[in-house]
Write a protein that holds these residues in place. Sequence first.
Motif, short mmCIF file in Angstrom:
data_model
loop_
_atom_site.label_atom_id
_atom_site.label_comp_id
_atom_site.label_asym_id
_atom_site.label_seq_id
_atom_site.Cartn_x
_atom_site.Cartn_y
_atom_site.Cartn_z
N PRO A 151 75.15 24.80 29.43
CA PRO A 151 76.01 25.80 30.07
C PRO A 151 75.57 27.19 29.64
CG PRO A 151 77.32 24.05 29.08
CD PRO A 151 75.90 23.84 28.61
N GLY A 152 75.82 28.18 30.49
CA GLY A 152 75.34 29.54 30.26
C GLY A 152 75.71 30.13 28.92
N ASP A 153 76.95 29.89 28.46
CA ASP A 153 77.37 30.50 27.20
C ASP A 153 76.58 29.94 26.01
OD1 ASP A 153 78.76 28.03 27.70
OD2 ASP A 153 80.13 28.51 26.05
N LEU A 154 76.34 28.63 26.02
CA LEU A 154 75.58 28.03 24.92
C LEU A 154 74.11 28.42 24.99
CD1 LEU A 154 77.12 24.44 24.78
CD2 LEU A 154 77.60 26.39 23.28
N ARG A 155 73.58 28.49 26.21
CA ARG A 155 72.19 28.91 26.39
C ARG A 155 72.00 30.33 25.86
NH1 ARG A 155 71.85 27.42 31.34
NH2 ARG A 155 72.36 29.42 32.29
N ALA A 156 72.92 31.22 26.20
CA ALA A 156 72.83 32.62 25.74
C ALA A 156 72.95 32.70 24.22
CB ALA A 156 73.91 33.45 26.41
N GLU A 157 73.81 31.89 23.64
CA GLU A 157 73.97 31.93 22.18
C GLU A 157 72.70 31.50 21.47
OE1 GLU A 157 76.76 30.19 18.53
OE2 GLU A 157 76.85 29.22 20.51
N ILE A 158 72.10 30.40 21.91
CA ILE A 158 70.92 29.89 21.23
C ILE A 158 69.72 30.83 21.40
CG2 ILE A 158 69.19 28.04 21.27
CD1 ILE A 158 71.49 26.07 21.59
N VAL A 159 69.51 31.31 22.60
CA VAL A 159 68.40 32.26 22.80
C VAL A 159 68.67 33.55 22.03
CG1 VAL A 159 67.12 33.62 24.51
CG2 VAL A 159 67.75 31.24 25.02
N GLY A 160 69.92 33.98 21.98
CA GLY A 160 70.28 35.18 21.22
C GLY A 160 70.01 35.01 19.73
N LEU A 161 70.30 33.83 19.19
CA LEU A 161 70.01 33.57 17.78
C LEU A 161 68.51 33.59 17.52
CD1 LEU A 161 72.57 30.69 17.19
CD2 LEU A 161 72.62 32.91 16.04
N TRP A 162 67.73 33.04 18.45
CA TRP A 162 66.26 33.06 18.31
C TRP A 162 65.76 34.50 18.33
CZ3 TRP A 162 61.75 34.80 20.25
CH2 TRP A 162 60.59 34.16 19.85
N ASP A 163 66.28 35.30 19.25
CA ASP A 163 65.87 36.71 19.33
C ASP A 163 66.23 37.45 18.04
OD1 ASP A 163 64.79 36.44 21.88
OD2 ASP A 163 66.63 37.12 22.89
N GLU A 164 67.39 37.16 17.51
CA GLU A 164 67.82 37.79 16.26
C GLU A 164 66.85 37.46 15.13
OE1 GLU A 164 71.76 37.69 13.32
OE2 GLU A 164 71.95 37.07 15.43
N TYR A 165 66.43 36.20 15.08
CA TYR A 165 65.46 35.79 14.07
C TYR A 165 64.13 36.52 14.27
CZ TYR A 165 62.13 32.81 11.58
OH TYR A 165 61.13 32.36 10.74
N ALA A 166 63.66 36.56 15.51
CA ALA A 166 62.37 37.17 15.80
C ALA A 166 62.34 38.66 15.43
CB ALA A 166 62.02 36.99 17.27
N GLU A 167 63.46 39.34 15.67
CA GLU A 167 63.52 40.78 15.41
C GLU A 167 63.81 41.09 13.94
OE1 GLU A 167 66.50 41.99 18.16
OE2 GLU A 167 65.27 41.49 19.92
N ALA A 168 64.44 40.16 13.22
CA ALA A 168 64.72 40.30 11.78
C ALA A 168 65.39 41.61 11.43
CB ALA A 168 63.44 40.11 10.97
N ARG A 169 66.39 41.98 12.23
CA ARG A 169 67.09 43.24 11.96
C ARG A 169 68.43 43.05 11.26
NH1 ARG A 169 66.03 46.17 17.82
NH2 ARG A 169 63.78 46.40 17.59
N THR A 170 69.00 41.87 11.35
CA THR A 170 70.29 41.61 10.69
C THR A 170 70.05 40.98 9.32
OG1 THR A 170 70.50 39.37 11.58
CG2 THR A 170 71.36 41.18 12.94
N PRO A 171 71.02 41.10 8.40
CA PRO A 171 70.85 40.46 7.08
C PRO A 171 70.59 38.96 7.20
CG PRO A 171 72.73 41.96 7.04
CD PRO A 171 72.28 41.89 8.47
N GLU A 172 71.27 38.31 8.15
CA GLU A 172 71.09 36.87 8.32
C GLU A 172 69.68 36.53 8.79
OE1 GLU A 172 75.29 37.92 8.32
OE2 GLU A 172 73.64 38.64 9.57
N ALA A 173 69.15 37.31 9.70
CA ALA A 173 67.80 37.05 10.20
C ALA A 173 66.75 37.33 9.13
CB ALA A 173 67.53 37.89 11.45
N VAL A 174 66.95 38.38 8.35
CA VAL A 174 66.03 38.69 7.26
C VAL A 174 65.97 37.52 6.28
CG1 VAL A 174 65.76 40.14 5.19
CG2 VAL A 174 66.20 41.20 7.41
N LEU A 175 67.13 37.00 5.93
CA LEU A 175 67.19 35.88 4.99
C LEU A 175 66.58 34.62 5.60
CD1 LEU A 175 70.70 36.64 3.55
CD2 LEU A 175 68.61 36.46 2.19
#
Length: 201
Positions: free
Chosen positions: A112-136
Amino acid sequence: MTGPALPSPERIAAVLRFLDETNRLKDTLRSGRTPEGRQESTAEHSWRLCLLVILFGDALEDVDLMRLIKICIVHDLGEAISGDVPAIDQRAGDDRAARERADLVTLCAPLPGDLRAEIVGLWDEYAEARTPEAVLAKGFDKIETMLTHSTGKNPDDFDYRFNLNYGLPATNRHPLLAAIRAQVDDRTRRLDRGWTGPGDR
């Protein structure tokens, strides 16, 4: 007292289709070896990465631990399609990140769209490493890989010295990561028979 509403049968079916596809991650092999010498899967790497995060979670302040774990679970999902590229074979400008993201989007298509957006968003967050969680997540990811290399039954020509410079920018971004890294590096030096001292790095 009522709990949350059950997801619709269609939503359950969509999630199950996605899980069927992500199951391929269990067959996606990495360069790391288990203590018995078998190549590990990306799924195994992601599992121990999450365990590593949980075990050090109480040392992390101002970090959303659940979000950090979600990022760790998601960060390599795209490898279920195109596989893993060992760090020693990665090259700048190889479009690996774009390819892995595109694979993730393909993998998430049944959701479903909401889950798809969440997972891709988490991947993008990791790739960009701008949040404390992504850095860790990035730093712990490197550490888990080095831990595997330090305890696996590796080929005789395994390049332990590569690990001494591997992922330094990611593991230098937080004091906890640096402290763990220091001990993992000590393990690696003991395994590298040719290492003679700091000048030889």
